[in-house]
Enzyme design. Structure first.
Site, PDB file in Angstrom:
ATOM      1  N   LYS A 222       0.842  -1.183   0.000  1.00  0.00           N
ATOM      2  CA  LYS A 222       0.000   0.000   0.000  1.00  0.00           C
ATOM      3  C   LYS A 222       0.884   1.242   0.000  1.00  0.00           C
ATOM      4  O   LYS A 222       1.912   1.271   0.707  1.00  0.00           O
ATOM      5  CB  LYS A 222      -0.912   0.006   1.229  1.00  0.00           C
ATOM      6  CG  LYS A 222      -1.854  -1.195   1.278  1.00  0.00           C
ATOM      7  CD  LYS A 222      -2.918  -1.121   0.197  1.00  0.00           C
ATOM      8  CE  LYS A 222      -3.883  -2.294   0.286  1.00  0.00           C
ATOM      9  NZ  LYS A 222      -4.989  -2.161  -0.694  1.00  0.00           N
ATOM     10  N   ASP A 250      -0.281  -0.011  -4.477  1.00  0.00           N
ATOM     11  CA  ASP A 250      -1.716   0.278  -4.484  1.00  0.00           C
ATOM     12  C   ASP A 250      -1.971   1.571  -3.728  1.00  0.00           C
ATOM     13  O   ASP A 250      -1.716   1.650  -2.531  1.00  0.00           O
ATOM     14  CB  ASP A 250      -2.446  -0.890  -3.798  1.00  0.00           C
ATOM     15  CG  ASP A 250      -3.954  -0.739  -3.827  1.00  0.00           C
ATOM     16  OD1 ASP A 250      -4.457   0.300  -4.289  1.00  0.00           O
ATOM     17  OD2 ASP A 250      -4.635  -1.688  -3.371  1.00  0.00           O
ATOM     18  N   GLU A 276      -1.845   0.542  -8.703  1.00  0.00           N
ATOM     19  CA  GLU A 276      -3.264   0.228  -8.573  1.00  0.00           C
ATOM     20  C   GLU A 276      -4.036   1.405  -8.007  1.00  0.00           C
ATOM     21  O   GLU A 276      -3.563   2.079  -7.095  1.00  0.00           O
ATOM     22  CB  GLU A 276      -3.364  -0.982  -7.643  1.00  0.00           C
ATOM     23  CG  GLU A 276      -4.746  -1.541  -7.467  1.00  0.00           C
ATOM     24  CD  GLU A 276      -4.702  -2.879  -6.731  1.00  0.00           C
ATOM     25  OE1 GLU A 276      -3.724  -3.650  -6.912  1.00  0.00           O
ATOM     26  OE2 GLU A 276      -5.625  -3.144  -5.956  1.00  0.00           O
ATOM     27  N   GLU A 303     -11.536  -2.568  -8.535  1.00  0.00           N
ATOM     28  CA  GLU A 303     -12.286  -3.033  -7.359  1.00  0.00           C
ATOM     29  C   GLU A 303     -13.451  -2.097  -7.039  1.00  0.00           C
ATOM     30  O   GLU A 303     -14.414  -2.528  -6.416  1.00  0.00           O
ATOM     31  CB  GLU A 303     -11.371  -3.194  -6.146  1.00  0.00           C
ATOM     32  CG  GLU A 303     -10.863  -1.899  -5.563  1.00  0.00           C
ATOM     33  CD  GLU A 303      -9.950  -2.111  -4.357  1.00  0.00           C
ATOM     34  OE1 GLU A 303      -8.754  -2.337  -4.584  1.00  0.00           O
ATOM     35  OE2 GLU A 303     -10.421  -2.057  -3.220  1.00  0.00           O
ATOM     36  N   ASP A 326     -14.068  -7.431  -8.980  1.00  0.00           N
ATOM     37  CA  ASP A 326     -14.378  -7.741  -7.585  1.00  0.00           C
ATOM     38  C   ASP A 326     -15.670  -8.552  -7.598  1.00  0.00           C
ATOM     39  O   ASP A 326     -16.570  -8.279  -8.387  1.00  0.00           O
ATOM     40  CB  ASP A 326     -14.554  -6.426  -6.806  1.00  0.00           C
ATOM     41  CG  ASP A 326     -14.935  -6.654  -5.362  1.00  0.00           C
ATOM     42  OD1 ASP A 326     -14.038  -6.549  -4.502  1.00  0.00           O
ATOM     43  OD2 ASP A 326     -16.113  -6.931  -5.078  1.00  0.00           O
ATOM     44  N   HIS A 353      -9.431  -8.346  -7.606  1.00  0.00           N
ATOM     45  CA  HIS A 353      -9.310  -7.815  -6.253  1.00  0.00           C
ATOM     46  C   HIS A 353      -9.901  -8.831  -5.285  1.00  0.00           C
ATOM     47  O   HIS A 353     -10.961  -9.400  -5.536  1.00  0.00           O
ATOM     48  CB  HIS A 353     -10.094  -6.508  -6.145  1.00  0.00           C
ATOM     49  CG  HIS A 353     -10.262  -6.025  -4.732  1.00  0.00           C
ATOM     50  ND1 HIS A 353     -11.478  -6.057  -4.063  1.00  0.00           N
ATOM     51  CD2 HIS A 353      -9.372  -5.511  -3.858  1.00  0.00           C
ATOM     52  CE1 HIS A 353     -11.315  -5.575  -2.843  1.00  0.00           C
ATOM     53  NE2 HIS A 353     -10.059  -5.230  -2.678  1.00  0.00           N
TER      54      HIS A 353
END
Lengths: 434, 434
Positions: A222, A250, A276, A303, A326, A353
């Site tokens: 992240k 992400d 992402e 997602e 997703d 995701h």
């Protein structure tokens, strides 16, 4: 043939207190409580099979999502089950096409996800009745039957039904071998478990080592809250895995378009394999601008893509190199079949995701179906894996050597254990609409 | 200064049985029951002022919308009112930025509209406290104060705060004269009352004549269900109004991209002044393709544009020549201020969507503010007028010679009469969250 009817939509507001451990913490979601607006479609059928599904949320608002599912009871309770299951495309169109409910979206947000949950619960019944896991049920359907599942409304300027049929027919030879291969060796996964922003550097490094030991071939970090932190964490992760191991990053929608370009440029020396959700999930043109600027680093998103119309445009605009479906954001299995076909048409790999609660259990079926009957390949494709909350599911995700083991139990994988449903029911309430 | 607090969000599920008369019938919405998920923000202030607002829906699902509004009680009940009203930009960001609720959109659908309703109810209190109609309250704010209302997240690659400030400063001279002019002569409207698909040809013709007699300078017809019907109805309307009178057409999202181009081409001999909602409101690239193909006929859309990010892209892609904001689809007054500024930046006129129940009452304030303090002009701009359900509002829309009379009563115009709220409460339920 006996006629059976839907007797109730039972809903449960289920919440796990994940914010206490900062599992799932990222640049936009500092303290999620992983939750499920859960639905059980009950029937009077002699087989005793119920359909289970849920919408994943991160806490507050899970009650709103539950009430949206309950609002669909009028469409389903009392109806004959067999015709609904026999024509799932028509069932989808009936729910999504309700002109009054449609005003609340259309085809986006709380109401659309509620329809997705109910559709998925019907798929759960259908798969359990067939005695097959969802991926295998879908993979036994003919190209014509699969095309019939898809609502091509708003898609025809990018994907016509005949083109979808061609894609599916081209993948028909080899279905059996690929299913066999899948059962033998599974579907590759990557792990996000090391990468949450709330974790210390020591925990990050330990979890990266664990990911390598577990056989994963990609990890994800992240980013987006603080550039210096991102650089330090990326450097530490890179030091553990070596120069060539894929590390995705992400940003969870944190950046402006120009900011994304600058931030990714600052991280580029560490070689991110993809970036992402760099910005708003609604900003198709923004993603396209970022993709052009940061190439050859790839953009991934999806997602939070609300429906097939957004995916269509992300592909048309060359905005993504990776499509991240997703299981519960869009209108259920049917709309994800549309998304897989769009990706196949544009030659873009689907890397779903997952994480949250139950998302790995659910979405793996779509990737496995894609391998067997749509794209026909796993090349460059991985399913996201996060090691949270699997123990609550009747058929928990199984990982072996970094790959998802293909489930063989009947159903969609979305059924949560009764004990867990009871233990994590929010404020002890259980709603019954009949 | 006395401190006052929010004591409750009172919600009401209000539904009018409009489907019985086919008022509001179009190609996608054959039988709407115009409804309001209504909220009253109650306070303990000595002035006794409550804030009124609503989300417009067309029937089923209004209860879901109500429950989404109730989910916001935890954010507001018990809080001091004055700081919330003093910094409405921060108040908006606090609500929209709740990371857990955000997952349900983000910034779209049921949850976003609920936030819009609560924001609008606070604006209603603020305007009533100031003793001003909303348009005038906004028009008394400085450019800096107006910019502070706007969340520029995801906008900065099209509109930076400094550019917004420039636009507003450029319109500062002349504010007083334009407000004076507005109070004297109103803001031009156009009427959709003749055009509903469920009406007979005779009713259509009679209502077109009435529109002329009432002084309207444009009408709009619903199209998209059947081409032969559309041609016949358009021909009849054209025969009544003559060759040069503007007639807009509205397909309410009915078409595929290629279908829209072909259908509009078949209607082009009758000279539509704009084509509204030709396809999915999510299809920015589709609107752009249609706009290129049917030029110089103009494309209009926006009543279902979920937020400012979609409007930004419609403008960036040259997909629309008319921006149609709606008072209750997006995150309330604040997000519509952003939309007006985007339109001004791109030089595109704003012609709001209205009709429904209470939408004329509400959205006229945004157009009037636009004239006085943003674009500085009414040229090429009209507010949609539909002659339905105005009698239920405390300050009903007033039309004179085809123009909206500028309201002078304090508030946002969204307050429904107490008798009407009671009479049309759905199943007699009244929810109280405190």
């Amino acid at each position: 043939m006996t006629v059976s009817r839907i007797t109730a939509l039972e809903t449960i507001d289920i919440r796990f207190p994940t914010s206490t451990t900062l599992d799932g913490s990222d640049a936009m979601n500092p303290d999620p409580d992983y939750s499920a607006a859960y639905v059980i479609v009950k029937t009077d059928a002699a087989d005793g099979i119920d359909g289970h599904a849920f919408v994943f949320t991160i806490g507050r608002g899970n009650d709103v999502q539950v009430s949206a599912i309950e609002a669909l009871a009028g469409h389903l309770v009392g109806r004959e089950l067999e015709p609904l299951l026999a024509t799932m495309g028509a069932t989808w169109r009936d729910l999504v096409g309700d002109s009054q409910l449609r005003w609340l979206g259309p085809e986006k947000g709380v109401m659309h996800m509620a329809i997705g949950a109910v559709v998925n619960a019907l798929w759960d019944i259908k798969a359990k009745r067939a005695g097959l896991p969802l991926w295998q049920l879908l993979s036994t359907m003919s190209p014509e039957e699969i095309v019939e599942l898809v609502d091509f409304r708003y898609l025809t300027n990018a994907l016509a039904p005949e083109e979808a049929l061609e894609i599916l027919r081209a993948a028909e030879p080899g279905r059996a071998e690929r299913a066999h291969e899948l059962l033998a060796n599974g579907y590759p996964g990557y792990t996000t478990s090391p990468g949450w922003l709330g974790y210390s550097d020591a925990k990050l490094e330990a979890l990266v080592r664990q990911a390598l030991a577990d056989g994963f071939t990609q990890i994800k970090l992240k980013v987006g809250a603080d550039l210096d932190d991102d650089i330090r964490r990326f450097r530490k992760a890179r030091a553990v895995v070596g120069p060539d191991f894929p590390i995705a990053v992400d940003a969870n929608q944190r950046w402006e378009v120009d900011e994304a370009i600058a931030w990714v440029s600052a991280l580029s020396e560490f070689g991110p394999t993809w970036v992402e959700e760099p910005t708003s999930p609604d900003d198709i043109l923004g993603h396209a601008a970022i993709a052009r600027a940061i190439a050859p680093i790839r953009v991934a998103t999806g997602e939070h893509a609300q429906n097939r119309v957004v995916f269509k445009q992300l592909l048309q605009a060359d905005a993504i190199s990776i499509m991240q479906i997703d299981a519960v954001r869009v209108g259920g299995v049917n709309e994800n079949v549309a998304n897989l076909l769009l990706a196949a048409k544009f030659g873009i790999p689907v890397c779903p995701h997952a994480g949250g609660v139950g998302l790995c259990e659910a979405v793996q079926h779509m990737s496995m179906f894609d391998f067997v009957a749509v794209s026909g390949t796993r090349d460059g494709r991985l399913i996201e894996y996060v090691d949270h909350l699997h123990e609550h599911f009747v058929v928990p995700t199984e990982i072996r050597g970094g790959s998802f083991v293909a489930p063989t139990a009947p159903g969609t994988g979305m059924e949560m254990k009764a004990d867990s449903r009871r233990a994590y029911t929010f404020e002890g309430e259980l709603h019954h609409v009949a």
